[in-house]
Design an enzyme around this catalytic site. Sequence first.
Site, mmCIF file in Angstrom:
data_model
loop_
_atom_site.group_PDB
_atom_site.id
_atom_site.type_symbol
_atom_site.label_atom_id
_atom_site.label_comp_id
_atom_site.label_asym_id
_atom_site.label_seq_id
_atom_site.Cartn_x
_atom_site.Cartn_y
_atom_site.Cartn_z
ATOM 1 N N LYS A 9 0.821 -1.213 0.000
ATOM 2 C CA LYS A 9 0.000 0.000 0.000
ATOM 3 C C LYS A 9 0.861 1.273 0.000
ATOM 4 O O LYS A 9 2.079 1.214 0.219
ATOM 5 C CB LYS A 9 -0.965 -0.057 1.188
ATOM 6 C CG LYS A 9 -2.030 -1.159 1.057
ATOM 7 C CD LYS A 9 -2.937 -1.205 2.286
ATOM 8 C CE LYS A 9 -4.076 -2.206 2.114
ATOM 9 N NZ LYS A 9 -4.920 -2.300 3.344
ATOM 10 N N TYR A 49 -12.778 -2.651 -3.222
ATOM 11 C CA TYR A 49 -13.379 -2.644 -1.889
ATOM 12 C C TYR A 49 -14.903 -2.536 -1.951
ATOM 13 O O TYR A 49 -15.513 -1.921 -1.079
ATOM 14 C CB TYR A 49 -12.767 -1.510 -1.067
ATOM 15 C CG TYR A 49 -11.329 -1.756 -0.644
ATOM 16 C CD1 TYR A 49 -11.000 -2.834 0.195
ATOM 17 C CD2 TYR A 49 -10.289 -0.929 -1.066
ATOM 18 C CE1 TYR A 49 -9.690 -3.072 0.592
ATOM 19 C CE2 TYR A 49 -8.974 -1.152 -0.668
ATOM 20 C CZ TYR A 49 -8.679 -2.224 0.158
ATOM 21 O OH TYR A 49 -7.380 -2.453 0.557
ATOM 22 N N ASN A 112 -2.222 0.080 7.220
ATOM 23 C CA ASN A 112 -1.780 -1.283 7.556
ATOM 24 C C ASN A 112 -0.915 -1.955 6.476
ATOM 25 O O ASN A 112 -0.801 -3.170 6.426
ATOM 26 C CB ASN A 112 -2.969 -2.152 8.001
ATOM 27 C CG ASN A 112 -3.994 -2.378 6.910
ATOM 28 O OD1 ASN A 112 -3.847 -1.873 5.800
ATOM 29 N ND2 ASN A 112 -5.024 -3.143 7.210
ATOM 30 N N HIS A 115 -2.142 -5.586 1.587
ATOM 31 C CA HIS A 115 -3.436 -6.231 1.343
ATOM 32 C C HIS A 115 -3.177 -7.659 0.859
ATOM 33 O O HIS A 115 -2.191 -7.917 0.179
ATOM 34 C CB HIS A 115 -4.211 -5.490 0.237
ATOM 35 C CG HIS A 115 -5.388 -6.265 -0.269
ATOM 36 N ND1 HIS A 115 -6.580 -6.312 0.425
ATOM 37 C CD2 HIS A 115 -5.543 -7.075 -1.350
ATOM 38 C CE1 HIS A 115 -7.412 -7.112 -0.232
ATOM 39 N NE2 HIS A 115 -6.819 -7.589 -1.306
ATOM 40 N N GLU A 126 -9.926 -9.918 -7.751
ATOM 41 C CA GLU A 126 -8.973 -8.819 -7.556
ATOM 42 C C GLU A 126 -7.856 -8.860 -8.597
ATOM 43 O O GLU A 126 -7.416 -7.803 -9.078
ATOM 44 C CB GLU A 126 -8.421 -8.874 -6.120
ATOM 45 C CG GLU A 126 -9.511 -8.523 -5.109
ATOM 46 C CD GLU A 126 -9.154 -8.789 -3.652
ATOM 47 O OE1 GLU A 126 -7.998 -9.188 -3.361
ATOM 48 O OE2 GLU A 126 -10.042 -8.614 -2.793
#
Length: 149
Positions: A9, A49, A112, A115, A126
């Site tokens: 990320k 998402y 975080n 993913h 995805e």
Amino acid sequence: MEKTFAMIKPDAVQRGLVGEILRRYEQKGLRIAGLKIMNVTEELARKHYAEHVNKPFFPGLLEYITSGPVVALVLEGKNAVAEVRKMNGATNPLEAACGTIRGDFAQEVGRNVVHGSDSVESAANEIAIYFTAEEVLSFDYLPNTWLYE
Ligand code: DAT
Ligand code: MG
């Protein structure tokens, strides 16, 4: 063999963690089948998402994931989905075990660092959101001989 989608990320890219995170996946024996640095558009984020678009945290998640380049990955291994989820650690870094990527490199759920797809079905979705078929390579991966019985 099983494939999963993973993402390094924007915070991890900016913090110089790309090499460290790739090293961990590679050392585990996951084959890198797809890899690119890219910007996530709002359109892509809403597809990725989709299950979260109506959650209260979605605006923050959207801002975060579109805030800078990410590294998108397709990783392959015998149990790639579960292995990557285990290596990434719990969604909230406060609950992620030491030794996991989130446990070692993150502190807050909204930053975080990585993913990983949560099922084989999500992985297929995805991968299709982020990669064209030509961008996902099949090739002989010699370590497999030594990784799997
Ligand atoms: P994961 O990324 O572990 O699959 P998820 O699919 O439940 O977790 O959520 C996707 C992302 O949304 C997650 O990585 C961080 C963010 N998120 C989830 N729950 C959140 C919350 N309660 N507050 C803020 N951000 C959250
Ligand atoms: Mg998820």
